[in-house]
Design a protein around this motif. Structure first.
Motif, mmCIF file in Angstrom:
data_model
loop_
_atom_site.group_PDB
_atom_site.id
_atom_site.type_symbol
_atom_site.label_atom_id
_atom_site.label_comp_id
_atom_site.label_asym_id
_atom_site.label_seq_id
_atom_site.Cartn_x
_atom_site.Cartn_y
_atom_site.Cartn_z
ATOM 1 N N ALA A 310 0.825 -1.207 0.000
ATOM 2 C CA ALA A 310 0.000 0.000 0.000
ATOM 3 C C ALA A 310 0.856 1.254 0.000
ATOM 4 O O ALA A 310 0.494 2.269 -0.609
ATOM 5 C CB ALA A 310 -0.934 -0.002 1.203
ATOM 6 N N GLN A 311 1.993 1.221 0.661
ATOM 7 C CA GLN A 311 2.878 2.381 0.652
ATOM 8 C C GLN A 311 3.436 2.651 -0.742
ATOM 9 O O GLN A 311 3.595 3.813 -1.142
ATOM 10 C CB GLN A 311 4.039 2.165 1.634
ATOM 11 N N ALA A 313 1.860 1.920 -3.508
ATOM 12 C CA ALA A 313 0.765 2.316 -4.390
ATOM 13 C C ALA A 313 0.148 3.663 -4.022
ATOM 14 O O ALA A 313 -0.464 4.321 -4.864
ATOM 15 C CB ALA A 313 -0.318 1.232 -4.369
ATOM 16 N N ASP A 314 0.274 4.070 -2.761
ATOM 17 C CA ASP A 314 -0.397 5.279 -2.287
ATOM 18 C C ASP A 314 0.647 6.174 -1.598
ATOM 19 O O ASP A 314 1.048 5.923 -0.463
ATOM 20 C CB ASP A 314 -1.513 4.902 -1.302
ATOM 21 N N LYS A 315 1.068 7.232 -2.296
ATOM 22 C CA LYS A 315 2.117 8.101 -1.750
ATOM 23 C C LYS A 315 1.661 8.830 -0.496
ATOM 24 O O LYS A 315 2.460 9.116 0.403
ATOM 25 C CB LYS A 315 2.555 9.104 -2.817
ATOM 26 N N GLY A 316 0.362 9.148 -0.427
ATOM 27 C CA GLY A 316 -0.157 9.803 0.768
ATOM 28 C C GLY A 316 -0.044 8.908 1.988
ATOM 29 O O GLY A 316 0.339 9.350 3.077
ATOM 30 N N PHE A 317 -0.350 7.628 1.807
ATOM 31 C CA PHE A 317 -0.223 6.672 2.905
ATOM 32 C C PHE A 317 1.242 6.514 3.299
ATOM 33 O O PHE A 317 1.583 6.465 4.487
ATOM 34 C CB PHE A 317 -0.829 5.333 2.494
ATOM 35 N N THR A 364 -12.101 -1.464 17.512
ATOM 36 C CA THR A 364 -11.944 -2.504 16.493
ATOM 37 C C THR A 364 -10.496 -2.903 16.277
ATOM 38 O O THR A 364 -10.190 -4.079 16.091
ATOM 39 C CB THR A 364 -12.544 -2.009 15.155
ATOM 40 N N HIS A 365 -9.596 -1.915 16.317
ATOM 41 C CA HIS A 365 -8.220 -2.157 15.876
ATOM 42 C C HIS A 365 -7.154 -1.921 16.937
ATOM 43 O O HIS A 365 -5.976 -2.162 16.661
ATOM 44 C CB HIS A 365 -7.893 -1.248 14.680
ATOM 45 N N ARG A 384 -2.138 -3.315 14.649
ATOM 46 C CA ARG A 384 -1.472 -4.249 13.730
ATOM 47 C C ARG A 384 -1.100 -3.501 12.452
ATOM 48 O O ARG A 384 -1.894 -2.724 11.916
ATOM 49 C CB ARG A 384 -2.392 -5.409 13.379
ATOM 50 N N LYS A 385 0.095 -3.748 11.962
ATOM 51 C CA LYS A 385 0.503 -3.113 10.707
ATOM 52 C C LYS A 385 -0.455 -3.461 9.568
ATOM 53 O O LYS A 385 -0.695 -2.642 8.680
ATOM 54 C CB LYS A 385 1.925 -3.524 10.345
ATOM 55 N N ALA A 386 -1.022 -4.642 9.630
ATOM 56 C CA ALA A 386 -1.966 -5.063 8.585
ATOM 57 C C ALA A 386 -3.213 -4.186 8.554
ATOM 58 O O ALA A 386 -3.906 -4.126 7.525
ATOM 59 C CB ALA A 386 -2.352 -6.529 8.798
ATOM 60 N N ASP A 387 -3.519 -3.479 9.658
ATOM 61 C CA ASP A 387 -4.731 -2.657 9.729
ATOM 62 C C ASP A 387 -4.469 -1.183 9.403
ATOM 63 O O ASP A 387 -5.411 -0.400 9.308
ATOM 64 C CB ASP A 387 -5.336 -2.748 11.138
ATOM 65 N N LEU A 388 -3.227 -0.814 9.232
ATOM 66 C CA LEU A 388 -2.904 0.606 9.124
ATOM 67 C C LEU A 388 -3.502 1.270 7.894
ATOM 68 O O LEU A 388 -4.005 2.397 7.967
ATOM 69 C CB LEU A 388 -1.381 0.804 9.134
ATOM 70 N N TYR A 389 -3.471 0.590 6.758
ATOM 71 C CA TYR A 389 -3.978 1.236 5.550
ATOM 72 C C TYR A 389 -5.495 1.444 5.641
ATOM 73 O O TYR A 389 -6.005 2.514 5.262
ATOM 74 C CB TYR A 389 -3.618 0.422 4.314
ATOM 75 N N ALA A 390 -6.198 0.475 6.176
ATOM 76 C CA ALA A 390 -7.647 0.631 6.348
ATOM 77 C C ALA A 390 -7.965 1.772 7.300
ATOM 78 O O ALA A 390 -8.903 2.549 7.076
ATOM 79 C CB ALA A 390 -8.250 -0.676 6.863
ATOM 80 N N ILE A 391 -7.172 1.909 8.368
ATOM 81 C CA ILE A 391 -7.374 2.999 9.318
ATOM 82 C C ILE A 391 -7.117 4.340 8.646
ATOM 83 O O ILE A 391 -7.899 5.292 8.783
ATOM 84 C CB ILE A 391 -6.466 2.809 10.545
ATOM 85 N N TYR A 392 -6.034 4.435 7.900
ATOM 86 C CA TYR A 392 -5.698 5.672 7.196
ATOM 87 C C TYR A 392 -6.840 6.101 6.274
ATOM 88 O O TYR A 392 -7.208 7.285 6.218
ATOM 89 C CB TYR A 392 -4.414 5.468 6.404
ATOM 90 N N GLN A 393 -7.425 5.156 5.575
ATOM 91 C CA GLN A 393 -8.518 5.478 4.656
ATOM 92 C C GLN A 393 -9.764 5.950 5.398
ATOM 93 O O GLN A 393 -10.526 6.771 4.886
ATOM 94 C CB GLN A 393 -8.830 4.258 3.785
ATOM 95 N N LYS A 394 -9.974 5.472 6.609
ATOM 96 C CA LYS A 394 -11.121 5.915 7.403
ATOM 97 C C LYS A 394 -10.907 7.325 7.961
ATOM 98 O O LYS A 394 -11.863 8.090 8.132
ATOM 99 C CB LYS A 394 -11.361 4.954 8.574
ATOM 100 N N LEU A 395 -9.678 7.679 8.247
ATOM 101 C CA LEU A 395 -9.390 8.950 8.901
ATOM 102 C C LEU A 395 -9.541 10.151 7.973
ATOM 103 O O LEU A 395 -10.049 11.204 8.386
ATOM 104 C CB LEU A 395 -7.960 8.934 9.454
ATOM 105 N N ALA A 396 -9.073 10.013 6.738
ATOM 106 C CA ALA A 396 -8.992 11.169 5.835
ATOM 107 C C ALA A 396 -10.321 11.905 5.673
ATOM 108 O O ALA A 396 -10.346 13.151 5.743
ATOM 109 C CB ALA A 396 -8.434 10.728 4.492
ATOM 110 N N PRO A 397 -11.466 11.237 5.448
ATOM 111 C CA PRO A 397 -12.722 11.975 5.273
ATOM 112 C C PRO A 397 -13.150 12.767 6.500
ATOM 113 O O PRO A 397 -13.975 13.679 6.393
ATOM 114 C CB PRO A 397 -13.736 10.861 4.957
ATOM 115 N N TYR A 398 -12.599 12.433 7.660
ATOM 116 C CA TYR A 398 -12.961 13.119 8.905
ATOM 117 C C TYR A 398 -11.916 14.172 9.313
ATOM 118 O O TYR A 398 -11.971 14.697 10.433
ATOM 119 C CB TYR A 398 -13.127 12.103 10.034
#
Length: 549
Positions: A310-311, A313-317, A364-365, A384-398
């Motif tokens: 994910a890092q 593929a996604d420069k922002g992440f 949840t995480h 968990r490192k496996a959850d970081l990208y999903a968390i990042y995607q949830k945070l941005a809209p807020y």
């Protein structure tokens, strides 16, 4: 995290009932505001510029999801839909009606929270490293000792009316993330020559009108003797601290006037005659408190999922990981800083919707745990490192996905003249103007670590004295001006910033900050932070750059 026992619950319930009666007497006119003031301060209630303010305690910055949701409910129901994270890891509500505050305190009690000793001349909220129990570099989790200090100090009859407010911070990592050197008492956990863990004890730090770096009065204090030694310090201060002059009442003034060696000798003499067995906790009680802070049930070497891909593929992440994600002591996990420093809100503010999102993510995480920081951000300590990208995607809209932790836009700022009746100038609009000027993240990354801290008055609630760039609001014949200090630090290399010249007008200050940063970028050596370059070159060239703007 710590859970209330029957004594905690009764203490808080009784205090709420008592304060409800005091509020009723004030509203009915049976007591004056002057008579009410010491009563409300004991319950964390201030009278600010426009309204009452309630400061809620978050001991050592640790929250669970239920508590964060309750804070969101209070923000939505009794405030203007937000709270403000403070530099003591607490949260403030700036707009509650006085008549609603007892109800708010009842709501807080439902989730084991309160506002006791968040104001007044007592031992305030004990603060700690926001990565405590998670940091890969720490000796041990310092929070059990924070909790022991909290229980010892709450309603301590000898220390309820000290000469002045009193602040304690504890850390256990080589990198000081709790600013222990600018506290009345700083406790830094270290190992002695025999490999035993204990406390280096610093006394007399503090900011405000007369800033000082704390001085070491004991190189090593065994852990099981902590409370008796703290009590000895407080007894000396309570006996000798000034009560006739508010500006000379802090322990830092006493230590500076006596000298650290003389003060240490007084503490050691007091400690020598104390009944330590009556004060210090027995081993089984220390173990009981520590059990509340047992490590979560981590997976053993969990798969990291799409963390690496994910890092790519996604420069922002990838940028967010570089600045907002820290190494964890457990393989496969990380700690995450959630920045509360977007350009659209006051630094440290958080809305009820954001609180509820973070509560959901924590549950949840993150093993149901959230931290507040003295730099006015939030932390998810165990992810968990496996959850970081999903968390990042949830945070941005807020508005919580800013990748600026530790960078130029991650500014500490007090509420200033927008709220505080002590302030000379506004801090929030200035912070936002600086953030806007430097909002380009590529530019921020190029600048690197830079701590800007803004206070609206000499009381230094924004910690400007220990900013790499500190900004102090001053009044000049009714106009707002800002004085700049350079070279400060609240970390293990603690230092008080130097005043570099005349005050700057509101129109000048942002351009002047840009000139300072441009000068630094032109003069820095490889890997040098702003503060390192300043210390190498000294104040004169920076002063010249500042006033060229």
């Amino acid at each position: 995290m710590y859970r209330y026992d029957e004594f905690d619950a009764k203490i808080v319930a009784d205090r709420v009932a008592q304060f409800r009666g005091q509020v009723a007497r004030r509203v009915e006119g049976d007591i004056t505001e002057d008579e009410f003031k010491p009563l409300r301060l004991m319950n964390g209630v201030y009278l600010q510029l426009h309204a009452y303010m309630l400061r809620v305690a978050i001991p050592y910055g640790t929250l669970n999801a239920a508590q964060l949701r309750k804070l969101a409910f209070i923000a939505r129901t009794y405030d203007k839909n937000f709270g403000h994270i403070t530099t003591r890891q607490n949260i403030q509500f700036n707009w509650p009606a006085l008549t609603d505050i007892p109800d708010i305190l009842d709501h807080l009690a439902e989730v084991e929270m309160h506002a006791i000793q968040t104001s007044g001349n007592c031992i305030r909220n004990v603060t700690s490293d926001q990565f405590a129990g998670a940091g890969a570099d720490e000796l041990e989790d310092p929070r059990p000792w924070c909790e022991i200090i909290r229980q010892w100090s709450t309603f301590h009859p000898e220390f309820s009316f000290l000469p002045r407010k009193f602040k304690i911070a504890v850390t256990a990592a080589p990198q000081d993330r709790a600013a222990v050197r600018v506290h009345d008492i700083g406790l830094h956990m270290k190992k002695n020559a025999d490999g035993e863990t204990g406390f280096e004890v610093l006394v007399g730090g503090g900011l405000g009108r007369t800033p000082y770096i704390g001085q070491v009065i004991r190189e090593f204090l065994p852990k099981d003797q902590l409370l008796s030694y703290l009590e000895a310090i407080l007894r000396v201060y309570n006996s000798l601290g000034r009560r006739d002059n508010i500006y000379k009442a802090r322990i830092k003034i006493l230590v500076n006037e006596l000298g650290a060696e003389a003060f240490r000798d007084m503490v050691e003499a007091e400690w020598a005659v104390m009944d330590k067995a009556r004060i210090d906790l027995p081993g089984d009680e220390i173990e009981r408190i520590h059990a509340y802070f047992a490590a979560p049930d981590f997976e053993n070497d969990p798969d990291t999922g799409d963390f690496d891909s994910a890092q790519g593929a996604d420069k922002g992440f990838a940028r967010w990981v570089r600045h907002n994600v820290r190494a964890h002591k457990q393989k496969g996990y990380a700690s995450v800083t959630l920045s509360l420093k977007p350009t659209t809100m006051a630094p440290g503010d958080i809305t009820s919707e954001q609180m509820e999102l973070v509560a959901d993510i924590a549950q949840t995480h993150c093993f149901d745990e959230v931290r507040t920081t003295h730099e006015q951000n939030l932390v998810l300590p165990h992810v968990r490192k496996a959850d970081l990208y999903a968390i990042y995607q949830k945070l941005a809209p807020y508005g919580l996905g800013s990748s600026n932790a530790g960078l130029v836009s991650d500014i500490i700022a007090c509420p200033g003249l927008d709220y505080c009746n002590l302030a000379n100038t506004r801090s929030i609009p200035l912070a936002q103007r600086i953030q806007k000027r430097f909002e380009d993240l590529d530019r921020q990354e190029n600048i690197g670590e830079l701590k800007i801290k803004i206070s609206g008055c000499i009381n230094a609630c924004g910690h400007h004295h220990v900013g790499h760039i500190g900004i102090l609001g001053v009044d000049k014949k009714g106009e707002e001006f800002y004085q700049v200090t350079l070279g400060g630090s609240a970390a293990e290399d603690a230092s008080i910033g130097e005043i570099v010249g005349r005050g700057l007008s509101t129109d000048e200050v942002v351009d002047a900050i840009e000139s300072l940063i441009s000068f630094y970028l032109d003069r820095r050596s490889d890997g040098e932070r702003f503060v390192d370059t300043y210390r190498r070159l000294g104040p004169d060239p920076f002063k010249e750059a500042l006033y060229v703007a």
